[in-house]
Each structure stands twice: as structure tokens, then as C-alpha cells.
Design an enzyme around this catalytic site. Structure first.
Site, PDB file in Angstrom:
ATOM      1  N   CYS A 190      10.642   4.023   0.224  1.00 31.40           N
ATOM      2  CA  CYS A 190      11.415   4.897  -0.866  1.00 31.40           C
ATOM      3  C   CYS A 190      12.805   4.638  -0.685  1.00 31.40           C
ATOM      4  CB  CYS A 190      11.112   6.411  -1.022  1.00 31.40           C
ATOM      5  SG  CYS A 190       9.437   6.913  -1.892  1.00 31.40           S
ATOM      6  N   CYS A 242      10.257  11.247  -3.946  1.00 31.33           N
ATOM      7  CA  CYS A 242      10.771   9.738  -3.623  1.00 31.33           C
ATOM      8  C   CYS A 242      12.095  10.016  -2.738  1.00 31.33           C
ATOM      9  CB  CYS A 242      10.655   8.777  -4.223  1.00 31.33           C
ATOM     10  SG  CYS A 242      11.697   9.097  -5.975  1.00 31.33           S
ATOM     11  N   CYS A 291       4.428   4.592  -7.801  1.00 30.14           N
ATOM     12  CA  CYS A 291       4.007   3.138  -7.249  1.00 30.14           C
ATOM     13  C   CYS A 291       2.492   3.201  -7.069  1.00 30.14           C
ATOM     14  CB  CYS A 291       4.513   2.818  -5.858  1.00 30.14           C
ATOM     15  SG  CYS A 291       6.642   2.782  -6.068  1.00 30.14           S
TER      16      CYS A 291
HETATM   17 FE1  SF4 Z   1       7.500   2.675  -1.214  1.00 22.69          FE
HETATM   18 FE2  SF4 Z   1       5.315   4.343  -2.144  1.00 22.69          FE
HETATM   19 FE3  SF4 Z   1       8.279   5.071  -2.403  1.00 22.69          FE
HETATM   20 FE4  SF4 Z   1       6.990   3.021  -3.826  1.00 22.69          FE
HETATM   21  S1  SF4 Z   1       6.364   5.321  -3.765  1.00 22.69           S
HETATM   22  S2  SF4 Z   1       9.048   2.966  -2.957  1.00 22.69           S
HETATM   23  S3  SF4 Z   1       5.318   2.254  -2.544  1.00 22.69           S
HETATM   24  S4  SF4 Z   1       6.790   4.705  -0.478  1.00 22.69           S
END
Ligand code: SF4
Length: 244
Positions: free
Chosen positions: A130, A238, A212
Site C-alpha cells: 500500500c 491502506c 484492489c
Molecule cells: Fe497492494 Fe492490496 Fe494495498 Fe492494493 S490494497 S496496494 S494490492 S496491499
């Protein structure tokens, strides 16, 4: 139709308005409508204010208002290259419908990330993933701007329960404006249905909060709306909306 555009990153530092100015603005706008708050943002900061969206229902409400109040305004999104096809389709539908200009803020390629940190980093270290794909690109994009507008609300989670309408974003060093801070989820959906606004069809398939693909799952009826994000981990954010 307004198109999408890539960003140029400027590493300049914005001047911080004083704390009293922010406190007074927050006090005054706590009871204001989102429309009044958005007018205030654009009147105060002009082109130095920019809206962010993750294409959730609150963002759709705000985009409709922004399109009326400040036609042609830029609205940016963090493109991790891992969003759902339904999310990209919604972006295209909103670009057709509203007089706004989407700005794509990209992240390093997944190939480069895999070469440097290993494949599927989100499974081993989602905080780092993230940071690379969201927090860092956001910080670079916001550098030099004076205000950003988001759709976050107090009722979304305990970490967002103290969200102000106007606050200082310490991490990114600019004013953060949340015109829907005091709205509820019901308020948002009532507005969407009343105005027949588009929304992500995944919301009707058990996905109240959509990020995501690798880190989003459906939730069971009655479950916390954000329980499907990073399921099985303590992580619930995130990092872009955490206070520094
Ligand atoms: Fe990476 Fe998951 Fe964060 Fe998206 S939500 S940036 S895939 S860790």
C-alpha cells in the site's frame, strides 16, 4: 466527454494555513451542506484544491456536486493497476456523465515491484505494498497543492469516527476537506437512488467497500462493511487516510 490524464509530479512544499483558520472553517462548515462546503473549498483554494476518489458511493455523490459547482474540475484516483474491471467501467461511465476531468495517479509497474520486492507483495507485506502503490504516489501528487477533497465519513469505521469537515493533513501537508464527514451510509445511498446516479455493481454483490482485487472480498450480511478489506489481518486502512 472529459478524458483522463497522467500527472506531472512537483516536489514543492505548500504553505500551511494557521490552525485558527482551519478550526474556524471546520466549526463553520460542520453544519453546512456538502454543496456549501465544496463552494467554500473552490472559492478559497481555486485550482490548488483537488478531489480524490476511490469510486465508492460517497465519491460518486461528490463528483456529481463538483461537476455542477466547478465544471471541468480535476478528480484524481490512485491507479494501483489492481482495481476491478467494474471499477474502471464505472470511471468511464462517470467521465461520460459528469463534467469532470479524471487524473490517473499511477504506481510503479507490477513487474518492477515484483523484481524489487518479490511477487504478490500484498500477500506478504500489504503495508509495504500500500505504501508503494498508494501512499507514496498520493504524497507526490499532492505536493505543492493546498487542499484535497475526499469522500470519507465518520460512520465508516472507528478510525474515521473523528473525521472533521476541514482539517490539516499532517502527512501530506495540506488542508483536507471531507464534505460528507457527517453523512451516514443511508444518506449516501438515498442520494444516489434519488438522483439515479451510477455506482459499482459489486456493491449489490456483497462488496460494501471495494479496493484492489487481491485485498477485497465480499462480506456476510451484518458484517462490518470494511471486513472484506485485507480479510484475516488487523489492517483496515491502506494508509492514505490515517492521521500522521
Ligand atoms: Fe497492494 Fe492490496 Fe494495498 Fe492494493 S490494497 S496496494 S494490492 S496491499
Amino acid at each position: 466527454m472529459r478524458g483522463t490524464e497522467a500527472t506531472t509530479i512537483e516536489e514543492t512544499e505548500a504553505a500551511s494555513p494557521d490552525a485558527e483558520f482551519i478550526a474556524q472553517a471546520n466549526e463553520r462548515l460542520l453544519d453546512a451542506s456538502p454543496r456549501e462546503t465544496l463552494r467554500w473549498v473552490y472559492d478559497t483554494f481555486g485550482d490548488d484544491a483537488v478531489m480524490a476518489t476511490g469510486f465508492g458511493p460517497s465519491g460518486v455523490v461528490l463528483m456529481q456536486l463538483v461537476s455542477e459547482i466547478n465544471p471541468g474540475a480535476g478528480v484524481f484516483y490512485l491507479d494501483t493497476d489492481l482495481l476491478y474491471p467494474e471499477t474502471y467501467a464505472l470511471r468511464d461511465e462517470l467521465a461520460e456523465r459528469f463534467d469532470i476531468r479524471f487524473i490517473r495517479v499511477g504506481a510503479p509497474s507490477l513487474k518492477d515491484q515484483a523484481a524489487q520486492h518479490g511477487d504478490r507483495l500484498w500477500e506478504r507485506d500489504p503495508d509495504r505494498c500500500c505504501f508503494i502503490r498508494k501512499v507514496q504516489p498520493l504524497r507526490q501528487f499532492l505536493a505543492g497543492r493546498r487542499a484535497w477533497i475526499t469522500g470519507i465519513r465518520r460512520d465508516q469505521s472507528h478510525l474515521r469516527a473523528a473525521t472533521d469537515v476541514v482539517g490539516w493533513d499532517k502527512a501530506n501537508k495540506l488542508v483536507k476537506v471531507n464534505p460528507l464527514a457527517l453523512w451516514t451510509e443511508d444518506d449516501v445511498w438515498s442520494y444516489i437512488h434519488l438522483n439515479e446516479l451510477p455506482y459499482n455493481p459489486l456493491h449489490d454483490a456483497g462488496f460494501p467497500s471495494i479496493g484492489c482485487m487481491p485485498c477485497t472480498q465480499a462480506v456476510a450480511p451484518g458484517e462490518d462493511p470494511r471486513a472484506g478489506r485485507w480479510r484475516g489481518r488487523a489492517k483496515t486502512e491502506c494508509g492514505i487516510h490515517l492521521k500522521a
